[in-house]
Design an enzyme around this catalytic site. Sequence first.
Site, mmCIF file in Angstrom:
data_model
loop_
_atom_site.group_PDB
_atom_site.id
_atom_site.type_symbol
_atom_site.label_atom_id
_atom_site.label_comp_id
_atom_site.label_asym_id
_atom_site.label_seq_id
_atom_site.Cartn_x
_atom_site.Cartn_y
_atom_site.Cartn_z
ATOM 1 N N LYS A 192 0.853 -1.196 0.000
ATOM 2 C CA LYS A 192 0.000 0.000 0.000
ATOM 3 C C LYS A 192 0.884 1.239 0.000
ATOM 4 C CE LYS A 192 -2.162 2.934 3.022
ATOM 5 N NZ LYS A 192 -2.259 4.025 2.073
ATOM 6 N N GLU A 266 10.039 2.337 10.302
ATOM 7 C CA GLU A 266 10.974 3.445 10.095
ATOM 8 C C GLU A 266 10.171 4.730 10.222
ATOM 9 O OE1 GLU A 266 13.993 3.092 10.218
ATOM 10 O OE2 GLU A 266 14.149 0.949 9.883
ATOM 11 N N CYS A 300 13.060 12.250 6.129
ATOM 12 C CA CYS A 300 13.035 11.795 7.520
ATOM 13 C C CYS A 300 14.371 12.063 8.197
ATOM 14 C CB CYS A 300 12.690 10.321 7.588
ATOM 15 S SG CYS A 300 13.773 9.323 6.575
ATOM 16 N N GLU A 400 8.903 16.963 15.432
ATOM 17 C CA GLU A 400 9.244 16.837 14.015
ATOM 18 C C GLU A 400 8.322 17.759 13.213
ATOM 19 O OE1 GLU A 400 8.090 13.308 11.714
ATOM 20 O OE2 GLU A 400 10.113 13.297 10.882
HETATM 21 P P1 NAP Z 1 1.999 8.677 7.566
HETATM 22 O O1 NAP Z 1 0.875 9.616 7.569
HETATM 23 O O2 NAP Z 1 2.299 7.942 8.816
HETATM 24 O O3 NAP Z 1 1.681 7.640 6.371
HETATM 25 C C1 NAP Z 1 2.630 6.683 5.928
HETATM 26 C C2 NAP Z 1 1.890 5.537 5.284
HETATM 27 O O4 NAP Z 1 1.197 4.809 6.285
HETATM 28 C C3 NAP Z 1 0.844 5.954 4.268
HETATM 29 O O5 NAP Z 1 0.773 4.964 3.257
HETATM 30 C C4 NAP Z 1 -0.426 5.946 5.108
HETATM 31 O O6 NAP Z 1 -1.600 5.794 4.331
HETATM 32 C C5 NAP Z 1 -0.166 4.713 5.954
HETATM 33 N N1 NAP Z 1 -0.872 4.632 7.223
HETATM 34 C C6 NAP Z 1 -1.099 5.625 8.119
HETATM 35 N N2 NAP Z 1 -1.732 5.120 9.204
HETATM 36 C C7 NAP Z 1 -1.896 3.788 8.984
HETATM 37 C C8 NAP Z 1 -2.512 2.721 9.724
HETATM 38 N N3 NAP Z 1 -3.064 2.925 10.913
HETATM 39 N N4 NAP Z 1 -2.512 1.486 9.189
HETATM 40 C C9 NAP Z 1 -1.952 1.249 7.993
HETATM 41 N N5 NAP Z 1 -1.375 2.216 7.225
HETATM 42 C C10 NAP Z 1 -1.346 3.474 7.731
HETATM 43 O O7 NAP Z 1 3.362 9.395 7.108
HETATM 44 P P2 NAP Z 1 3.593 10.355 5.856
HETATM 45 O O8 NAP Z 1 2.979 11.689 6.155
HETATM 46 O O9 NAP Z 1 3.229 9.650 4.607
HETATM 47 O O10 NAP Z 1 5.188 10.486 5.875
HETATM 48 C C11 NAP Z 1 5.868 11.392 6.684
HETATM 49 C C12 NAP Z 1 6.446 10.695 7.908
HETATM 50 O O11 NAP Z 1 7.226 9.584 7.494
HETATM 51 C C13 NAP Z 1 7.381 11.579 8.705
HETATM 52 O O12 NAP Z 1 7.130 11.402 10.075
HETATM 53 C C14 NAP Z 1 8.762 11.047 8.355
HETATM 54 O O13 NAP Z 1 9.751 11.252 9.332
HETATM 55 C C15 NAP Z 1 8.475 9.597 8.155
HETATM 56 N N6 NAP Z 1 9.490 8.963 7.317
HETATM 57 C C16 NAP Z 1 10.397 8.135 7.908
HETATM 58 C C17 NAP Z 1 11.385 7.541 7.143
HETATM 59 C C18 NAP Z 1 12.391 6.627 7.767
HETATM 60 O O14 NAP Z 1 13.050 5.880 7.049
HETATM 61 N N7 NAP Z 1 12.534 6.641 9.084
HETATM 62 C C19 NAP Z 1 11.451 7.788 5.768
HETATM 63 C C20 NAP Z 1 10.511 8.636 5.198
HETATM 64 C C21 NAP Z 1 9.516 9.214 5.977
HETATM 65 P P3 NAP Z 1 -2.426 7.080 3.794
HETATM 66 O O15 NAP Z 1 -1.496 7.812 2.881
HETATM 67 O O16 NAP Z 1 -3.576 6.468 3.085
HETATM 68 O O17 NAP Z 1 -2.786 7.878 5.002
#
Ligand code: NAP
Length: 499
Positions: A192, A266, A300, A400
Amino acid sequence: MRDTAMRDARAFVVSATDVEEFRNLINGEWMQSSSKQPFDNANPADSTDIVGRFQASTAADAGLAVDAASAAFEAWKKTSVSKRAAILNRAADHLEAHADRIAREVTREMGKALNLARDEVLRSAQTLRFYAVEGQSLTGEVFPNDDADMTVYTLREPLGVVSIITPWNFPISIPARKIAPALITGNTVVFKPSSDAPLSGYRLAEALAVAGLPKGVLNFITGKAGEIGAAITEPPVIRAISFTGSTAAGEHICRSVRFTTRTQMELGGKNPLIVMDDADLDQAVDLTVKGGLSLAGQACTGTSRVLVMKQVRAEFTAKLVAKVKALKIGSGLAAGMDMGPLATAKQLETVLRYIAIGRREATLLCGGERLTGAGYDGGYYVSPAIFTDVTQQMTIAREEIFGPVIAIIEVDSYADAIAKANDTEYGLSAAIVTRNPRVMQDFANDIQSGTVKINRTTTGNLINAPFGGLKRSSTSTFRESGRTGLEFYTQIKTVYRGT
Ligand code: NAP
């Protein structure tokens, strides 16, 4: 499935609006969701430009994807590793052959500069090739024992069905670094992508389908987390979840799944860069700008806090502000831009909210404005904000932000810098700028961070080296990337073989 899959995927075009509709890939078929209610994905540089229309899948669609992955597992597990590797290599060929087009789509759907998008597509191809080789030499161990007629050894076998859930900021390379090790080790996948950048993930799934992946081995499903999240994380048949995204979502998933489901999370960061008094200040400024702003602060591992020794603070700050003010901000598709828009309307709102908090807490030196006017209207543009006089307790020093906002914090010694750098719930990436070898060594030992950079940006990591964070930035289980990236997707059996 190769040719039919391609034909079906391309043929489905919504002619009424001229926006292409992209389907899910479930059990080898490009399918519409049972909701029959697609959602639009807009270009953050111009929100009137609709990049594509995607399936708003339901829990029932997700169930089909999980069932298909489950049904495909036994045969895929028995498929020889060289055949699996050949498919990864063919998918890499496909990405490379279409790199220019896919890069434009990456830029259109999440805003990064076109050269960075192209690098990301090629890096994804390289990742597939890396695991095609590395996966073929994953071995167990043989153990000496006292029985001359017995051999004791370990086997590494695939887990089964794994769910892969990814964010929008690296919309093709993060999926590639999770999917490639999962497939080469014999797992089947439900994938997904982010609802804010699903086309890049679609292109990766398409490349693997074109490469001849058998039906059901990779199932691609779009839709809102609230609708399909539980259906792709909670069923007992899901043996592992590799997730990249926010700490809040990662923790929610970890709490809701069974202990038999392996998780690799991550998550967020609040990454520091320390500028020592012996630093090359031009280099320190360059690393701050590249690490903090090149993806509009949406990496990130992006530099978010700069801890500067008081002796060089004034000079460093003046140089940084001058450089930031000269940055060219505009669409990632335009040549020569240093920084693109934020990726979504929600990101824009969040970043502006933090800038407003920062204005109350600290001193804003430049930027922090929503950009409007020719070239900016309809896009989510903000000028990079540099705050000074930031202290540890302030919100902009702790949370963050994930945007082009840099907090400058003064420090008066190496010990003070380390104490402040480590005073955070996160531990993803950290950097120092210094000429002193002793300080370099101490920093590598003292910093609480999964990635440690010396005279380099906090951002960026190799595909062949482990990647992951400490504290609330990652689960403390398995690292991604490199050879260690394979371990998450395999389990160990110990065999005692007598005569
Ligand atoms: P997000 O809102 O947490 O969403 C990430 C993914 O998870 C999306 O596909 C989202 O779907 C899905 N998702 C959210 N809640 C879920 C749940 N309860 N069950 C299953 N899937 C779920 O994060 P984002 O805004 O896309 O990305 C930004 C964040 O990612 C920042 O905090 C950043 O630090 C972190 N990040 C970390 C890394 C690393 O390697 N540590 C790398 C890149 C980004 P939807 O889009 O449909 O909501």
